[in-house]
Design a protein around this motif. Structure first.
Motif, mmCIF file in Angstrom:
data_model
loop_
_atom_site.group_PDB
_atom_site.id
_atom_site.type_symbol
_atom_site.label_atom_id
_atom_site.label_comp_id
_atom_site.label_asym_id
_atom_site.label_seq_id
_atom_site.Cartn_x
_atom_site.Cartn_y
_atom_site.Cartn_z
ATOM 1 N N GLY A 1 0.800 -1.216 0.000
ATOM 2 C CA GLY A 1 0.000 0.000 0.000
ATOM 3 C C GLY A 1 0.835 1.269 0.000
ATOM 4 N N TRP A 2 0.113 2.428 0.053
ATOM 5 C CA TRP A 2 0.780 3.731 0.060
ATOM 6 C C TRP A 2 1.284 4.038 1.479
ATOM 7 C CZ3 TRP A 2 1.215 5.677 -4.707
ATOM 8 C CH2 TRP A 2 0.281 5.302 -5.677
ATOM 9 N N ASP A 3 2.473 4.666 1.521
ATOM 10 C CA ASP A 3 3.033 5.042 2.836
ATOM 11 C C ASP A 3 2.159 6.141 3.440
ATOM 12 O OD1 ASP A 3 4.527 5.774 5.021
ATOM 13 O OD2 ASP A 3 6.438 5.534 3.964
ATOM 14 N N LEU A 4 1.804 5.922 4.688
ATOM 15 C CA LEU A 4 0.899 6.863 5.347
ATOM 16 C C LEU A 4 1.544 8.234 5.517
ATOM 17 C CD1 LEU A 4 -1.820 7.261 6.881
ATOM 18 C CD2 LEU A 4 -0.677 6.460 8.944
ATOM 19 N N ARG A 5 2.872 8.349 5.553
ATOM 20 C CA ARG A 5 3.546 9.603 5.861
ATOM 21 C C ARG A 5 3.553 10.578 4.685
ATOM 22 N NH1 ARG A 5 8.793 6.705 8.325
ATOM 23 N NH2 ARG A 5 8.211 5.300 6.619
ATOM 24 N N ILE A 6 3.151 10.149 3.473
ATOM 25 C CA ILE A 6 3.113 11.102 2.360
ATOM 26 C C ILE A 6 1.790 11.844 2.303
ATOM 27 C CG2 ILE A 6 4.697 9.664 1.004
ATOM 28 C CD1 ILE A 6 2.298 8.799 -0.682
ATOM 29 N N PHE A 7 0.812 11.448 3.090
ATOM 30 C CA PHE A 7 -0.498 12.101 3.057
ATOM 31 C C PHE A 7 -0.491 13.337 3.926
ATOM 32 C CE2 PHE A 7 -1.417 7.788 1.755
ATOM 33 C CZ PHE A 7 -2.352 7.955 0.759
ATOM 34 N N ARG A 8 -1.132 14.375 3.468
ATOM 35 C CA ARG A 8 -1.216 15.619 4.214
ATOM 36 C C ARG A 8 -2.110 15.444 5.429
ATOM 37 N NH1 ARG A 8 -4.227 20.614 1.477
ATOM 38 N NH2 ARG A 8 -5.966 19.302 2.168
ATOM 39 N N ASP A 9 -3.256 14.776 5.257
ATOM 40 C CA ASP A 9 -4.194 14.533 6.360
ATOM 41 C C ASP A 9 -4.106 13.061 6.734
ATOM 42 O OD1 ASP A 9 -5.083 17.209 6.136
ATOM 43 O OD2 ASP A 9 -6.478 16.632 4.530
ATOM 44 N N GLU A 10 -3.225 12.771 7.681
ATOM 45 C CA GLU A 10 -3.024 11.369 8.032
ATOM 46 C C GLU A 10 -4.229 10.799 8.755
ATOM 47 O OE1 GLU A 10 0.559 10.771 10.164
ATOM 48 O OE2 GLU A 10 1.856 11.649 8.618
ATOM 49 N N HIS A 11 -4.949 11.632 9.500
ATOM 50 C CA HIS A 11 -6.110 11.110 10.227
ATOM 51 C C HIS A 11 -7.215 10.654 9.264
ATOM 52 C CE1 HIS A 11 -7.023 15.357 9.424
ATOM 53 N NE2 HIS A 11 -8.319 15.048 9.569
ATOM 54 N N LEU A 12 -7.291 11.285 8.069
ATOM 55 C CA LEU A 12 -8.266 10.820 7.079
ATOM 56 C C LEU A 12 -7.779 9.555 6.377
ATOM 57 C CD1 LEU A 12 -9.295 14.224 5.430
ATOM 58 C CD2 LEU A 12 -10.569 12.904 7.137
ATOM 59 N N ALA A 13 -6.506 9.485 6.125
ATOM 60 C CA ALA A 13 -5.972 8.318 5.418
ATOM 61 C C ALA A 13 -5.983 7.076 6.278
ATOM 62 C CB ALA A 13 -4.557 8.618 4.943
ATOM 63 N N GLN A 14 -5.990 7.281 7.658
ATOM 64 C CA GLN A 14 -5.966 6.111 8.521
ATOM 65 C C GLN A 14 -7.250 5.282 8.411
ATOM 66 O OE1 GLN A 14 -5.106 7.577 12.476
ATOM 67 N NE2 GLN A 14 -2.884 7.820 12.026
ATOM 68 N N ARG A 15 -8.316 5.858 7.888
ATOM 69 C CA ARG A 15 -9.570 5.091 7.738
ATOM 70 C C ARG A 15 -9.455 4.022 6.645
ATOM 71 N NH1 ARG A 15 -14.189 9.314 6.647
ATOM 72 N NH2 ARG A 15 -12.643 9.905 5.069
ATOM 73 N N PHE A 16 -8.442 4.157 5.763
ATOM 74 C CA PHE A 16 -8.333 3.230 4.619
ATOM 75 C C PHE A 16 -7.061 2.378 4.704
ATOM 76 C CE2 PHE A 16 -10.294 7.251 3.079
ATOM 77 C CZ PHE A 16 -11.587 6.785 2.940
ATOM 78 N N LEU A 17 -6.640 2.073 5.958
ATOM 79 C CA LEU A 17 -5.445 1.267 6.117
ATOM 80 C C LEU A 17 -5.737 -0.194 5.820
ATOM 81 C CD1 LEU A 17 -3.883 2.727 9.407
ATOM 82 C CD2 LEU A 17 -3.193 3.147 7.040
ATOM 83 N N CYS A 18 -4.757 -0.871 5.234
ATOM 84 C CA CYS A 18 -4.863 -2.303 4.964
ATOM 85 C C CYS A 18 -4.601 -3.048 6.263
ATOM 86 C CB CYS A 18 -3.852 -2.720 3.877
ATOM 87 S SG CYS A 18 -3.773 -4.511 3.600
ATOM 88 N N ALA A 19 -5.402 -4.062 6.544
ATOM 89 C CA ALA A 19 -5.267 -4.813 7.796
ATOM 90 C C ALA A 19 -4.084 -5.761 7.772
ATOM 91 C CB ALA A 19 -6.549 -5.597 8.060
ATOM 92 N N LEU A 20 -3.466 -5.946 6.609
ATOM 93 C CA LEU A 20 -2.325 -6.859 6.513
ATOM 94 C C LEU A 20 -1.004 -6.114 6.446
ATOM 95 C CD1 LEU A 20 -3.774 -9.511 4.030
ATOM 96 C CD2 LEU A 20 -3.404 -9.753 6.485
#
Length: 463
Positions: free
Chosen positions: A30-49
């Motif tokens: 998946g995409w690295d979470l640290r490149i997103f400006r709004d990490e709290h929004l991106a955390q809703r679409f994290l892969c469980a694996l």
């Protein structure tokens, strides 16, 4: 010299240390979470694996509808559509791509992986290229892919003149302009060398092209000549086929005519054989009648001679009644003998007329056979005429016998007769009238050899 080698070593180290910004986002997970400006929004679409933002998200049909990257869930389920939820462990759950989640993830804002903010997150107090140079891109995730592929200043690229000999094949995009300015003269010389090589190659290609053109023209001329020969052969072949068909038709026609002629010859030969048999039978009957007539004439003469002797030796001592009775008996016997003689003569004449008619029909058939077989030669025609005439039982030689025997020894006369008139030739060897006229002309020709030959033939046939 040592300094030059040191500079080259530093350049090689820099080239080996170059990191393309595109490689930072092109991962299978998946995409690295640290490149997103709004990490709290991106955390809703994290892969469980993989615990990154889902790349090509798939949603499971479990009760909690967990999200996974497409690669992660396929590896977990061995590319099967049904699997067990890796979080809740629910059995026989399915997964499918979620277009809704994909659209929301692509609309999230991100920074370039080589931006100052991302670098500070990845590495505190990070310094790049000793100048603290960073990319300032900020946009949606969908635009980030185009940016790192074509626009980012940290894309690793090769010099545009690398194809013509420039050794620099790796550098950042922002270093390109400085490299072009510093190596301008070198690039120009490389371009001129390349142009010269191209001109030489082009001249060689033109020379070879001229040679190929000449060869092509020669091949076209040879092909044209071959085509003309082929057309000529095709025309000759057509003519030969037409001639062959005409010859086949002519051969078939001649075969038909030959078969018809053979059939006529067979029928005529049968008729001739039948006439010969009838003629031989009639000749036997004529011989029998001639013998009977001679016997009858001898008996009649004996009877007349006996009657005269009886009449002279009679005496007056014999009674008149007996003498009268004997005279009556003699008269009755003579009458009966006269009637029998008349009847025999009538039968003989009838047989003679029948024999003459058979002989005439036999001669007509023989003349027709001779006309059909006229091309077989003079000697064969004369021989066939002699065979047909000699089969008759007439003891006296007739004109046709003499003519056939004469012409058998003179093929030049036969050829002249055939060339002048074949019908006349057939009449001469089959008809006594024409044969007599021919013999008369031969005797009147003044040739002593012809006269002696004809007289010898007559004497030979009379024996």
């Amino acid at each position: 010299m040592a300094q030059l080698m040191q500079n080259q070593g530093q350049q090689q180290q820099q080239q080996q240390a170059l990191i393309d910004s595109k490689s930072l986002i092109t991962t299978s997970k998946g995409w690295d979470l640290r490149i997103f400006r709004d990490e709290h929004l991106a955390q809703r679409f994290l892969c469980a694996l993989c615990h990154n933002v889902c790349r090509d998200p798939h949603e499971l049909s479990c009760s909690n509808a967990h999200l996974f990257c497409e690669t992660c869930i396929n590896d977990y389920s061995n590319n099967s559509n049904t699997t067990t939820c890796p979080i809740d462990h629910e059995l026989n759950v399915t997964h499918q791509a979620s277009r809704f989640v994909t659209r929301h993830i692509k609309e999230l804002y991100v920074f370039c992986p080589r931006s100052k903010i991302v670098c500070s997150k990845l590495m505190r107090n990070a310094r790049f290229n000793n100048n603290q140079l960073f990319c300032n891109f900020e946009g949606t995730l969908q635009n980030l892919v185009d940016h790192v592929n074509h626009q980012c200043i940290f894309n690793v690229i090769a010099c545009p003149f690398h194809l013509i000999g420039c050794p620099t094949n790796q550098m950042y995009r922002y270093e390109l302009q400085n490299h072009i300015n510093s190596a301008q003269n070198k690039h120009i010389s490389l371009a001129l060398q390349k142009i010269q090589k191209l001109q030489t190659s082009l001249k060689q290609k033109e020379d070879s092209n001229e040679i190929y053109q000449e060869q092509l023209r020669a091949l076209k001329m040879a092909s044209k000549a071959k085509d003309e020969e082929l057309d000529k052969l095709r025309y000759d072949n057509e003519k030969l086929e037409i001639n062959n068909s005409n010859l086949v038709q002519e051969c078939n026609r001649l075969k038909d005519e030959l078969n018809q002629a053979n059939q006529r010859i067979v029928s005529y030969s049968k008729a001739v054989n039948l006439l010969k048999e009838n003629n031989s039978k009639l000749a036997e009957q004529v011989d029998d009648l001639s013998t009977a007539q001679q016997q009858f004439q001898q008996q009649q003469q004996m009877q007349q001679y006996g009657g005269s002797l009886n009449h002279n030796m009679s005496s007056h001592s014999i009674y008149s009644s007996e003498h009268h009775q004997m005279n009556n008996n003699n008269n009755n016997g003579n009458a009966n003998n006269n009637e029998q003689t008349a009847e025999l003569s009538n039968q003989f004449n009838a047989l003679l007329s029948l024999q003459r008619s058979n002989v005439e029909s036999h001669k007509q058939n023989s003349s027709m056979l001779n006309q059909m077989n006229s091309a077989s030669g003079a000697a064969s025609d004369v021989g066939s005429g002699l065979d047909l005439i000699n089969n008759n039982d007439d003891k006296q030689p007739n004109s046709t016998d003499v003519v056939c025997a004469f012409l058998k020894d003179h093929p030049e006369i036969v050829s002249k007769l055939k060339n002048s008139n074949q019908i006349m030739y057939a009449n001469i060897i089959t008809d006594d009238k024409y044969a007599a006229q021919f013999l008369k002309k031969m005797l009147q020709s003044g040739n002593d050899d012809y006269r002696s030959e004809i007289s010898n033939i007559v004497q030979r046939l009379s024996q």
